[in-house]
Design a protein around this motif. Structure first.
Motif, PDB file in Angstrom:
ATOM      1  N   PRO A   2       0.829  -1.201   0.000  1.00 58.09           N
ATOM      2  CA  PRO A   2       0.000   0.000   0.000  1.00 58.09           C
ATOM      3  C   PRO A   2       0.873   1.266   0.000  1.00 58.09           C
ATOM      4  CG  PRO A   2      -0.847  -1.581   1.577  1.00 58.09           C
ATOM      5  CD  PRO A   2       0.448  -2.134   1.079  1.00 58.09           C
ATOM      6  N   GLU A   3       0.381   2.279  -0.653  1.00 61.69           N
ATOM      7  CA  GLU A   3       1.058   3.587  -0.740  1.00 61.69           C
ATOM      8  C   GLU A   3       1.617   4.018   0.619  1.00 61.69           C
ATOM      9  OE1 GLU A   3       1.552   6.184  -2.949  1.00 61.69           O
ATOM     10  OE2 GLU A   3       0.861   5.030  -4.697  1.00 61.69           O
ATOM     11  N   GLY A   4       2.817   4.537   0.596  1.00 63.76           N
ATOM     12  CA  GLY A   4       3.370   5.083   1.829  1.00 63.76           C
ATOM     13  C   GLY A   4       4.163   4.085   2.644  1.00 63.76           C
ATOM     14  N   MET A   5       4.026   2.801   2.359  1.00 59.60           N
ATOM     15  CA  MET A   5       4.843   1.812   3.075  1.00 59.60           C
ATOM     16  C   MET A   5       6.219   1.739   2.405  1.00 59.60           C
ATOM     17  SD  MET A   5       2.268  -1.283   4.050  1.00 59.60           S
ATOM     18  CE  MET A   5       3.277  -1.888   5.404  1.00 59.60           C
ATOM     19  N   ASP A   6       7.235   1.404   3.219  1.00 61.01           N
ATOM     20  CA  ASP A   6       8.606   1.381   2.704  1.00 61.01           C
ATOM     21  C   ASP A   6       9.157  -0.049   2.780  1.00 61.01           C
ATOM     22  OD1 ASP A   6      11.283   1.561   2.164  1.00 61.01           O
ATOM     23  OD2 ASP A   6      11.597   3.383   3.349  1.00 61.01           O
ATOM     24  N   SER A   7       9.453  -0.611   1.609  1.00 60.67           N
ATOM     25  CA  SER A   7       9.887  -2.017   1.583  1.00 60.67           C
ATOM     26  C   SER A   7      11.252  -2.211   2.218  1.00 60.67           C
ATOM     27  CB  SER A   7       9.902  -2.536   0.147  1.00 60.67           C
ATOM     28  OG  SER A   7      10.882  -1.860  -0.612  1.00 60.67           O
ATOM     29  N   LEU A   8      12.033  -1.147   2.350  1.00 60.14           N
ATOM     30  CA  LEU A   8      13.347  -1.259   2.983  1.00 60.14           C
ATOM     31  C   LEU A   8      13.190  -1.413   4.503  1.00 60.14           C
ATOM     32  CD1 LEU A   8      16.341  -1.224   2.119  1.00 60.14           C
ATOM     33  CD2 LEU A   8      16.364   1.217   2.598  1.00 60.14           C
ATOM     34  N   THR A   9      12.265  -0.664   5.084  1.00 59.71           N
ATOM     35  CA  THR A   9      11.978  -0.793   6.517  1.00 59.71           C
ATOM     36  C   THR A   9      11.443  -2.195   6.820  1.00 59.71           C
ATOM     37  OG1 THR A   9      11.269   1.499   6.393  1.00 59.71           O
ATOM     38  CG2 THR A   9      10.808   0.336   8.450  1.00 59.71           C
ATOM     39  N   ILE A  10      10.550  -2.642   5.949  1.00 60.19           N
ATOM     40  CA  ILE A  10       9.946  -3.961   6.163  1.00 60.19           C
ATOM     41  C   ILE A  10      10.976  -5.071   5.969  1.00 60.19           C
ATOM     42  CG2 ILE A  10       8.223  -5.551   5.177  1.00 60.19           C
ATOM     43  CD1 ILE A  10       6.405  -3.081   4.890  1.00 60.19           C
ATOM     44  N   LEU A  11      11.971  -4.831   5.106  1.00 60.57           N
ATOM     45  CA  LEU A  11      13.026  -5.832   4.914  1.00 60.57           C
ATOM     46  C   LEU A  11      13.767  -6.098   6.220  1.00 60.57           C
ATOM     47  CD1 LEU A  11      14.716  -7.664   3.060  1.00 60.57           C
ATOM     48  CD2 LEU A  11      16.158  -5.698   2.548  1.00 60.57           C
ATOM     49  N   GLU A  12      13.992  -5.039   6.998  1.00 63.26           N
ATOM     50  CA  GLU A  12      14.678  -5.231   8.277  1.00 63.26           C
ATOM     51  C   GLU A  12      13.900  -6.185   9.180  1.00 63.26           C
ATOM     52  OE1 GLU A  12      15.753  -1.485  10.185  1.00 63.26           O
ATOM     53  OE2 GLU A  12      16.271  -0.690   8.196  1.00 63.26           O
ATOM     54  N   ALA A  13      12.584  -5.953   9.239  1.00 60.99           N
ATOM     55  CA  ALA A  13      11.729  -6.828  10.058  1.00 60.99           C
ATOM     56  C   ALA A  13      11.715  -8.246   9.491  1.00 60.99           C
ATOM     57  CB  ALA A  13      10.316  -6.257  10.121  1.00 60.99           C
ATOM     58  N   ALA A  14      11.733  -8.358   8.158  1.00 59.81           N
ATOM     59  CA  ALA A  14      11.706  -9.682   7.527  1.00 59.81           C
ATOM     60  C   ALA A  14      12.998 -10.441   7.811  1.00 59.81           C
ATOM     61  CB  ALA A  14      11.484  -9.542   6.025  1.00 59.81           C
ATOM     62  N   ILE A  15      14.140  -9.735   7.686  1.00 55.33           N
ATOM     63  CA  ILE A  15      15.427 -10.391   7.935  1.00 55.33           C
ATOM     64  C   ILE A  15      15.524 -10.832   9.397  1.00 55.33           C
ATOM     65  CG2 ILE A  15      17.918  -9.951   8.097  1.00 55.33           C
ATOM     66  CD1 ILE A  15      17.769  -8.538   5.396  1.00 55.33           C
ATOM     67  N   ALA A  16      14.949 -10.038  10.296  1.00 54.27           N
ATOM     68  CA  ALA A  16      14.920 -10.438  11.714  1.00 54.27           C
ATOM     69  C   ALA A  16      14.168 -11.757  11.879  1.00 54.27           C
ATOM     70  CB  ALA A  16      14.263  -9.348  12.558  1.00 54.27           C
ATOM     71  N   ARG A  17      13.278 -12.042  10.949  1.00 59.30           N
ATOM     72  CA  ARG A  17      12.569 -13.331  10.996  1.00 59.30           C
ATOM     73  C   ARG A  17      13.090 -14.290   9.916  1.00 59.30           C
ATOM     74  NH1 ARG A  17       6.361 -13.035  11.847  1.00 59.30           N
ATOM     75  NH2 ARG A  17       6.844 -15.255  12.129  1.00 59.30           N
TER      76      ARG A  17
END
Lengths: 399, 399
Positions: free
Chosen positions: A327-342
């Motif tokens: 969705p607009e406004g979300m940042d895939s780079l920020t979410i990548l950090e959370a994904a890599i943590a998992r």
């Protein structure tokens, strides 16, 4: 006593950056990571026995020629085989050290500092890297889920452009394929506007259904530089690609090739020729298509099952990648950090844009990950995105 | 109906020229020609059996890794082997697709249009070609029969130079070797003047007597980019070279390498490593030295027997080339026509000069031609030069 050497680098060296993918790949080499980041073909598709037999034939027949210097244009019989496959004279074929080298050679002979170069939105990161060294002015061509929009190619947009770089088949990073009508319109507009087309086609053979659309090259051989590759249909570790170009352009590219590395290794060229000239690819490519098609479907099903509403993605009919839009406004780079943590990784979309990056996009590669890990990894990604979405709402409410 | 495409090439593409050697090689492929033109190593020196065994080990042990993408820096064990051989950390080593690619990468990251670049007089033609693409201002360093003259490197001459490109060992094209005292003086001056040295060393192992002088790299590892090659000690058809450089420079070179061809073929890197890591070169290199030393002596003897007075030549202690100087005012290009008419070929000297070519020079390669053909070919050359000399005197008298 001495001061250390202070080298002066070229201006273009300052533009050099490591590929984002490369840096992420370093993180994702940890075995516990489910990585959708890499662009590697599945090693299960490497025709090891055929290549071993090809090697044996080289050593039995003429090892000295395979170990000696060769012509800059490439090994004659392989040029002939490629020419025949694409319906062009072998004199229009130049072997390159991987398709990446073709991008470097084209940049060298076609781009001056400030030259306009047209690219899709988004486009292949490796091409942006290669061309950037020659300091072009990238112009992004409006594109949608079917690829670039030919009607956007107005004389104003294409004025002075050295070329338009396009990946019509199962594009890296989106997986999209340019429909026939758009190909025709693109070739017509380019012809009318004296616009050279560079058609990069490493994935064209990887159509899951086996159907193939005509190449831009076949529609206008005198107006297209075509880039082919053995990396996805044979083995990337051989670093074998090729260029097909009009004679006057090929002549310049061969001169640049000579200065770049004299020629592509004689040994790997003969290895490929020995492997392919007896028809290996006729049986081999359908097996790759079947494997990649099944892997793609597994990932599409997992995305449908696990991604929250508002997330969209491409549905490729071939190739190795799916492109996801948050969705607009979300940042895939920020979410990548959370994904890599998992322990799940992908490549964020921003580096694939020449201008105005859409930071809410990312690329998923599905060909090397086993199906059960695709399901598990996508399920985790779904949770991570869901969590980010949930965290976002109160923040928005507070603002 | 349509006008043909009119592509716009880059400014640097206009500077591209085919190598003079390459064009001559085309003529000299005719079997009746005795060619002293090529720079090809003798195929008799290729360790075919060892490479065949190395191939077998690759397919037995880990074929998938040899066929997959790899790191841009190169195959880890091969970097370690090279590092150990030169007494540097493997992190300073970058594998290249032949040594020619090293020249391209250095040009890319070090040269801006107009940058001064210092070269020997004469110097390696392939380096002039590779660097020319980046539009440097070549500055020729005064050199004599022992190589470049360090005392010529005044602050005025080296001001603003991005680097000095040198081939201290059995230089292509002259065969000359830089004496130890000059190496020391060169390194000291370069250090004092913050001048980066690029040391190109494809022939260093080919000392007929087996004696080796210290590399510039060993004298100042932090001020030298060193280029090595497997082409003359293993096989040129593998296209394997390497760069050793200070960390900050290597970092930029790796980024340029990634854009140039992602990495050198995994397959050829592993092939070389499998061949060399068990000590093959320890027995193999002395055999090459013995062969080339004998070939060189045959040509030196033939020159002494057949060349008229006033012609001089170098007496190499290693490598693959002899450099001949005709009396002042003679043109080796004109004489080449007469030589080819009698089925003997060489490379005229002019293209090896960055500035003010000495047109009365030429290069003779002696490693691939059988001894009796060396004798016959040099005898013919002697006659051709004698005839040109004789024709010249009346002309001079008439003037």
């Amino acid at each position: 006593m001495d001061a250390p050497l202070r080298p002066t680098f070229s201006r273009r060296a300052a533009a050099l950056t490591s590929s984002a993918i490369r840096e992420i790949l370093k993180i994702t080499e940890r075995p516990e990571i489910i990585s959708f980041a890499g662009g590697l073909p599945s090693p299960a598709t490497f025709p090891v026995e055929a290549l071993q037999a090809a090697c044996a034939r080289i050593f039995a027949d003429n090892p000295h020629a395979a170990l000696q210097y060769g012509p800059s244009e490439g090994y004659g019989p392989l040029r002939e085989w490629i020419g025949k496959r694409h319906g062009v004279a072998p004199g229009r074929v130049l072997l390159t050290t991987g398709s990446q080298q073709a991008l470097d050679l084209i940049g060298k002979v076609m781009i001056d500092a400030g030259s306009p170069v047209l690219v899709e939105t988004p486009t292949y990161l490796g091409a942006l890297q290669a061309f950037s060294l020659f300091e072009p002015n990238f112009v992004s061509v409006p594109s949608d889920e079917s690829g670039l929009q030919p009607e956007a190619l107005t004389p104003e947009l294409t004025a002075g452009a050295r070329f338009l770089y396009a990946l019509p088949n199962f594009q890296n990073p989106t997986g999209r394929r340019l429909p026939l009508a758009r190909r025709q319109a693109l070739v017509e507009r380019a012809r009318a506007q004296n616009l050279l087309l560079v058609e990069d086609d490493p994935y064209g053979e990887l159509s899951y259904g086996g159907d193939q659309l005509p190449s831009l090259l076949s529609m206008n051989p005198d107006g297209v530089i075509y880039l082919g590759s053995f990396s996805k249909i044979l083995a990337p570790g051989l670093r074998l690609g090729y260029i097909i170009a009009p004679e006057d352009i090929l002549f310049k590219l061969v001169q640049a090739k000579q200065a770049a590395d004299l020629h592509t290794p004689s040994f790997t060229q003969r290895l490929a020729w020995e492997a392919v000239h007896t028809g290996l690819l006729d049986q081999h490519i359908p097996a790759i298509r079947a494997l990649y098609g099944a892997q793609c479907q597994t990932m599409l099903d997992a995305l449908a099952a696990h991604m929250p509403e508002g997330v969209t993605w491409t549905r490729p009919e071939g190739g190795m990648f799916i492109w996801v839009t948050l969705p607009e406004g979300m940042d895939s780079l920020t979410i990548l950090e959370a994904a890599i943590a998992r322990n799940v990784a992908y490549v964020p979309g921003a580096p694939f844009y020449a201008n105005n990056p859409c930071t809410n996009t990312f690329r998923l590669a599905f060909v090397t990950v086993p199906p059960e890990q695709i399901q598990r990894g996508v399920a985790i990604l779904g949770e991570v995105v869901q969590t980010a979405l949930a965290a976002r709402k109160p923040a928005a409410a507070m603002a």
